[in-house]
Design a protein around this motif. Structure first.
Motif, mmCIF file in Angstrom:
data_model
loop_
_atom_site.group_PDB
_atom_site.id
_atom_site.type_symbol
_atom_site.label_atom_id
_atom_site.label_comp_id
_atom_site.label_asym_id
_atom_site.label_seq_id
_atom_site.Cartn_x
_atom_site.Cartn_y
_atom_site.Cartn_z
ATOM 1 N N ARG A 2 -2.261 10.629 -11.425
ATOM 2 C CA ARG A 2 -1.741 9.743 -10.378
ATOM 3 C C ARG A 2 -0.694 8.820 -11.016
ATOM 4 O O ARG A 2 -1.012 8.095 -11.968
ATOM 5 N N PRO A 3 0.559 8.861 -10.502
ATOM 6 C CA PRO A 3 1.653 8.129 -11.160
ATOM 7 C C PRO A 3 1.499 6.604 -11.110
ATOM 8 O O PRO A 3 2.201 5.901 -11.834
ATOM 9 N N TYR A 4 0.561 6.119 -10.303
ATOM 10 C CA TYR A 4 0.362 4.664 -10.176
ATOM 11 C C TYR A 4 -0.829 4.170 -10.998
ATOM 12 O O TYR A 4 -1.213 3.012 -10.895
ATOM 13 N N ILE A 5 -1.419 5.068 -11.825
ATOM 14 C CA ILE A 5 -2.519 4.666 -12.723
ATOM 15 C C ILE A 5 -1.995 4.760 -14.153
ATOM 16 O O ILE A 5 -1.796 5.870 -14.676
ATOM 17 N N LEU A 6 -1.792 3.640 -14.812
ATOM 18 C CA LEU A 6 -1.157 3.639 -16.140
ATOM 19 C C LEU A 6 -1.908 4.503 -17.143
ATOM 20 O O LEU A 6 -1.301 5.226 -17.928
ATOM 21 N N ALA A 7 -3.220 4.452 -17.128
ATOM 22 C CA ALA A 7 -4.016 5.207 -18.106
ATOM 23 C C ALA A 7 -3.888 6.715 -17.920
ATOM 24 O O ALA A 7 -4.217 7.478 -18.826
ATOM 25 N N GLN A 59 2.721 4.432 1.043
ATOM 26 C CA GLN A 59 3.622 3.717 1.961
ATOM 27 C C GLN A 59 4.924 3.301 1.279
ATOM 28 O O GLN A 59 5.767 2.658 1.904
ATOM 29 N N GLY A 60 5.062 3.617 -0.009
ATOM 30 C CA GLY A 60 6.332 3.364 -0.685
ATOM 31 C C GLY A 60 6.344 2.152 -1.603
ATOM 32 O O GLY A 60 7.401 1.754 -2.085
ATOM 33 N N ALA A 61 5.181 1.569 -1.851
ATOM 34 C CA ALA A 61 5.126 0.435 -2.774
ATOM 35 C C ALA A 61 5.001 0.955 -4.208
ATOM 36 O O ALA A 61 4.154 1.794 -4.501
ATOM 37 N N LYS A 62 5.855 0.462 -5.091
ATOM 38 C CA LYS A 62 5.815 0.884 -6.492
ATOM 39 C C LYS A 62 4.844 -0.014 -7.257
ATOM 40 O O LYS A 62 5.223 -1.059 -7.801
ATOM 41 N N VAL A 63 3.581 0.401 -7.251
ATOM 42 C CA VAL A 63 2.541 -0.370 -7.933
ATOM 43 C C VAL A 63 2.075 0.414 -9.157
ATOM 44 O O VAL A 63 2.146 1.636 -9.186
ATOM 45 N N GLY A 237 -5.150 -2.367 -0.005
ATOM 46 C CA GLY A 237 -3.920 -1.571 0.023
ATOM 47 C C GLY A 237 -2.801 -2.329 0.724
ATOM 48 O O GLY A 237 -1.650 -2.351 0.266
ATOM 49 N N ARG A 238 -3.137 -2.979 1.817
ATOM 50 C CA ARG A 238 -2.167 -3.790 2.553
ATOM 51 C C ARG A 238 -1.679 -4.962 1.689
ATOM 52 O O ARG A 238 -0.489 -5.259 1.648
ATOM 53 N N ALA A 244 3.996 -6.296 -3.255
ATOM 54 C CA ALA A 244 5.049 -5.483 -3.885
ATOM 55 C C ALA A 244 6.381 -5.685 -3.165
ATOM 56 O O ALA A 244 7.444 -5.733 -3.800
ATOM 57 N N LYS A 245 6.334 -5.799 -1.857
ATOM 58 C CA LYS A 245 7.572 -5.794 -1.074
ATOM 59 C C LYS A 245 8.148 -7.185 -0.793
ATOM 60 O O LYS A 245 9.308 -7.294 -0.378
ATOM 61 N N ILE A 246 7.367 -8.224 -0.989
ATOM 62 C CA ILE A 246 7.885 -9.550 -0.606
ATOM 63 C C ILE A 246 9.012 -9.988 -1.558
ATOM 64 O O ILE A 246 8.979 -9.707 -2.761
#
Ligand SMILES: [Zn+2]
Length: 253
Positions: A2-7, A59-63, A237-238, A244-246
């Motif tokens: 999963r690209p959003y899990i650093l490990a 939803q497009g957030a880069k976390v 998630g919200r 992320a987006k603010i």
């Protein structure tokens, strides 16, 4: 992977993404009544953060979710075997080092996903906010994100019906049969103001509860745990997406 899990990610994939928000799950290593693992808070922090990050990512957030910090503040449990205490001053140093990396590399938002009632990051983040004025520093307690009363019959705050249900859903192989669990009965403080909750003193855990639990776990089920997991991960998630987006220069209305 999963690209959003650093490990889980790698040097090839990581450079494809400009991350907007780093998420730091933070647990504790401590006894959870007789029937649940010492890593309960770590497992919750891991799996809740990963699921919620997946929702935000879709939803497009880069976390990017950093590895979970496994030790929390357990100053009231010094006589409970192998409860590992990490002092607040140590947590401040750990956070300083992580924030220093993020700030230097241009990832200017951090959210801690706290999984343990003894951890309190607010005062630490206030202090570090002065040192890193470009950083947006935030924290949340997943266990306060959704009203527990709508999901569970018995109240509690440690190894209770809520936590037991969650683990029965997430890692049923690590939970002993509920016939092995203690009743999680806790003694109340003799000082009225502390009982009412507006005054505070550290609870001496071994004097408050015999089985280390606070809250009766015996009505826990995997079904309750699944519904609650869906509710909290949607809520988080919200939150991940919103932070992320603010626009850091335009946050109030
Ligand atoms: Zn716990």
């Amino acid at each position: 992977m999963r690209p959003y899990i650093l490990a889980e990610t790698n040097w090839r994939d990581i450079n494809k993404h400009d991350f907007e928000l780093a998420i730091l799950p933070w647990g504790a290593t401590e006894a959870h009544n007789y029937h649940m693992p010492y890593g309960t808070d770590i497992i919750e922090a891991d799996l809740i953060s990963a699921e919620a990050a997946g929702i935000a990512w879709e939803q497009g957030a880069k976390v990017i979710v950093l590895p979970t910090v496994p030790f929390g503040v357990n100053t009231g449990q010094d006589d409970i075997k192998l409860d590992i205490n990490m002092n607040p001053s140590t947590q401040a140093m750990v956070l300083n080092d992580i924030i220093e990396v993020l700030d230097r590399q241009g990832i200017h938002k951090l959210l801690i996903v706290n999984s343990h009632g003894g951890n309190d990051f607010k005062t630490i983040l206030r202090e570090l906010g002065l040192e890193y004025p470009d950083m947006f520093l935030s924290t949340c307690n997943w266990f306060q994100s959704v009203n527990k009363d709508e999901h569970f019959e018995n109240p509690g705050d440690h190894a209770d019906e809520m936590e037991t249900s969650l683990l029965l859903h997430l890692v049923p192989n690590l939970v002993l049969p509920l016939t092995e669990a203690g009743d999680g009965k806790d003694k109340k403080h003799k000082v009225e103001g502390i009982r009412e909750g507006w005054a505070w003193a550290e609870r001496k855990w071994s004097e408050v509860t015999a089985d280390t639990g606070v809250g009766d776990p015996r009505k826990a089920t995997a079904e309750k745990g699944e519904k609650y997991f869906v509710a909290i991960t949607n809520k988080l998630g919200r939150l991940f997406y919103d932070i992320a987006k603010i626009d850091q220069n335009d946050m109030y209305e």
